[in-house]
Scaffold this active site. Structure first.
Site, PDB file in Angstrom:
ATOM      1  N   GLY A  51       1.602   6.428 -12.136  1.00 44.26           N
ATOM      2  CA  GLY A  51       1.115   7.109 -10.918  1.00 44.26           C
ATOM      3  C   GLY A  51       1.638   8.627 -11.001  1.00 44.26           C
ATOM      4  O   GLY A  51       1.741   9.270 -11.963  1.00 44.26           O
TER       5      GLY A  51
ATOM      6  N   ASP B 231       0.765  -1.289  -0.006  1.00 48.07           N
ATOM      7  CA  ASP B 231      -0.033  -0.033   0.048  1.00 48.07           C
ATOM      8  C   ASP B 231       0.867   1.272  -0.029  1.00 48.07           C
ATOM      9  O   ASP B 231       1.703   1.382   0.956  1.00 48.07           O
ATOM     10  CB  ASP B 231      -0.797   0.114   1.020  1.00 48.07           C
ATOM     11  CG  ASP B 231      -2.346   0.900   0.880  1.00 48.07           C
ATOM     12  OD1 ASP B 231      -2.884   0.515  -0.112  1.00 48.07           O
ATOM     13  OD2 ASP B 231      -2.333   1.897   1.634  1.00 48.07           O
TER      14      ASP B 231
HETATM   15  P1  ITT Z   1      -3.628  -2.212  -5.495  1.00 47.79           P
HETATM   16  O1  ITT Z   1      -4.125  -1.925  -4.144  1.00 47.79           O
HETATM   17  O2  ITT Z   1      -4.210  -3.279  -6.378  1.00 47.79           O
HETATM   18  O3  ITT Z   1      -2.208  -2.812  -5.159  1.00 47.79           O
HETATM   19  P2  ITT Z   1      -3.647   0.486  -6.273  1.00 47.79           P
HETATM   20  O4  ITT Z   1      -3.347   1.456  -7.203  1.00 47.79           O
HETATM   21  O5  ITT Z   1      -5.083   0.848  -5.512  1.00 47.79           O
HETATM   22  O6  ITT Z   1      -3.320  -0.935  -6.516  1.00 47.79           O
HETATM   23  P3  ITT Z   1      -2.734   1.845  -3.731  1.00 47.79           P
HETATM   24  O7  ITT Z   1      -4.016   1.836  -3.098  1.00 47.79           O
HETATM   25  O8  ITT Z   1      -1.536   1.237  -2.817  1.00 47.79           O
HETATM   26  O9  ITT Z   1      -2.732   0.692  -4.904  1.00 47.79           O
HETATM   27  O10 ITT Z   1      -2.630   3.156  -4.082  1.00 47.79           O
HETATM   28  C1  ITT Z   1      -1.239   3.653  -4.591  1.00 47.79           C
HETATM   29  C2  ITT Z   1      -1.337   4.848  -5.581  1.00 47.79           C
HETATM   30  O11 ITT Z   1      -0.377   5.687  -5.014  1.00 47.79           O
HETATM   31  C3  ITT Z   1      -1.145   4.337  -6.840  1.00 47.79           C
HETATM   32  O12 ITT Z   1      -2.251   4.608  -7.448  1.00 47.79           O
HETATM   33  C4  ITT Z   1      -0.067   5.475  -7.386  1.00 47.79           C
HETATM   34  O13 ITT Z   1      -0.957   6.363  -8.096  1.00 47.79           O
HETATM   35  C5  ITT Z   1       0.666   6.168  -6.343  1.00 47.79           C
HETATM   36  N1  ITT Z   1       1.809   5.323  -6.331  1.00 47.79           N
HETATM   37  C6  ITT Z   1       2.322   4.302  -5.458  1.00 47.79           C
HETATM   38  N2  ITT Z   1       3.431   3.926  -5.874  1.00 47.79           N
HETATM   39  C7  ITT Z   1       3.961   4.980  -6.664  1.00 47.79           C
HETATM   40  C8  ITT Z   1       5.247   5.180  -7.402  1.00 47.79           C
HETATM   41  O14 ITT Z   1       6.119   4.449  -7.434  1.00 47.79           O
HETATM   42  N3  ITT Z   1       5.203   6.094  -8.488  1.00 47.79           N
HETATM   43  C9  ITT Z   1       4.218   6.830  -8.559  1.00 47.79           C
HETATM   44  N4  ITT Z   1       3.117   6.734  -7.785  1.00 47.79           N
HETATM   45  C10 ITT Z   1       3.014   5.794  -7.015  1.00 47.79           C
END
Ligand code: ITT
Length: 198
Positions: A153, A69
């Site tokens: 992201g 997360d």
């Molecule tokens: P999962 O729960 O299926 O893993 P998710 O996209 O919903 O997918 P998160 O709730 O952890 O995952 O949200 C993470 C968000 O933070 C993701 O949508 C990205 O926009 C941002 N993020 C995380 N790591 C990043 C990175 O290395 N570079 C850029 N943005 C990142």
């Protein structure tokens, strides 16, 4: 050897594949198990949500599973978008809209006050064992406009001072030397080695 990552985010999946490939470990993600339902991320911290994802999928598959997360914390926005990073601009999740929202919220904020941090919590759930968590960060600031097309992201709006470029201008290899995700994974090295040896 393989590890399962409880993610449906293709950007994360690619990064875990790249990082583990260098150690000869194969990665599977929820993109390989489309029948598994979404896990509700009802926690109030990155760690809690990483544990929820890891434990739900570990129970469903009866295997070791890592949950990730992660998100962006902007100081001038009191830490937002934080745990709401994925859906910051609403449903459905949209990286472009999320970054645009951060850029517009910081429109009149001067460079010195654009400090930000990427945060990644990882949870390792092993059947019959206590789940453990680790975390990693990456410090930088929010640019005034998008730069670069690598990564995913918020990478195009995140400036990394040490490198002097946007995160999205780094190659995958370069990102994996400094990212929040790589920094968290480093703390799992010993644990994973001992689990995977079994
Ligand atoms: P999962 O729960 O299926 O893993 P998710 O996209 O919903 O997918 P998160 O709730 O952890 O995952 O949200 C993470 C968000 O933070 C993701 O949508 C990205 O926009 C941002 N993020 C995380 N790591 C990043 C990175 O290395 N570079 C850029 N943005 C990142």
């Amino acid at each position: 050897k393989e590890v399962i990552i409880a993610t449906k985010n293709p950007g994360k999946a690619k990064e875990f594949e790249e990082i583990f490939a260098s150690r000869g470990i194969e990665v599977r993600t929820l993109l390989d198990f489309p029948e598994i339902p979404d896990v509700e991320e009802s926690g109030s911290t990155f760690e809690e949500n990483a544990v929820l994802k890891a434990e739900a999928i570990s129970q469903a598959l009866n295997k070791m599973v890592i949950g990730d997360d992660s998100g962006l914390m902007v100081k001038a926005l009191e830490g937002r978008p934080g745990i709401y990073s994925a859906r910051y601009a609403g449903e459905p999740k949209n990286d472009q809209k999320n970054t645009d929202k951060v850029l517009s919220e910081l429109k009149d904020v001067p460079e010195a006050e654009r400090t930000a941090r990427f945060y990644c919590a990882l949870a390792v759930a092993v059947p019959g064992q206590e789940t453990m968590t680790v975390s990693g960060t990456c410090e930088g600031r929010i640019l005034e406009e998008r730069r670069g097309s690598n990564g995913f992201g918020y990478d195009p709006v995140f400036y990394v001072p040490e490198q002097g470029v946007a995160m999205a201008e780094l190659s995958s290899d370069e990102k994996h030397k400094i990212s929040h995700r790589a920094n968290a994974l480093k703390k799992l090295d010993v644990v994973l080695d001992s689990i995977l040896k079994r």
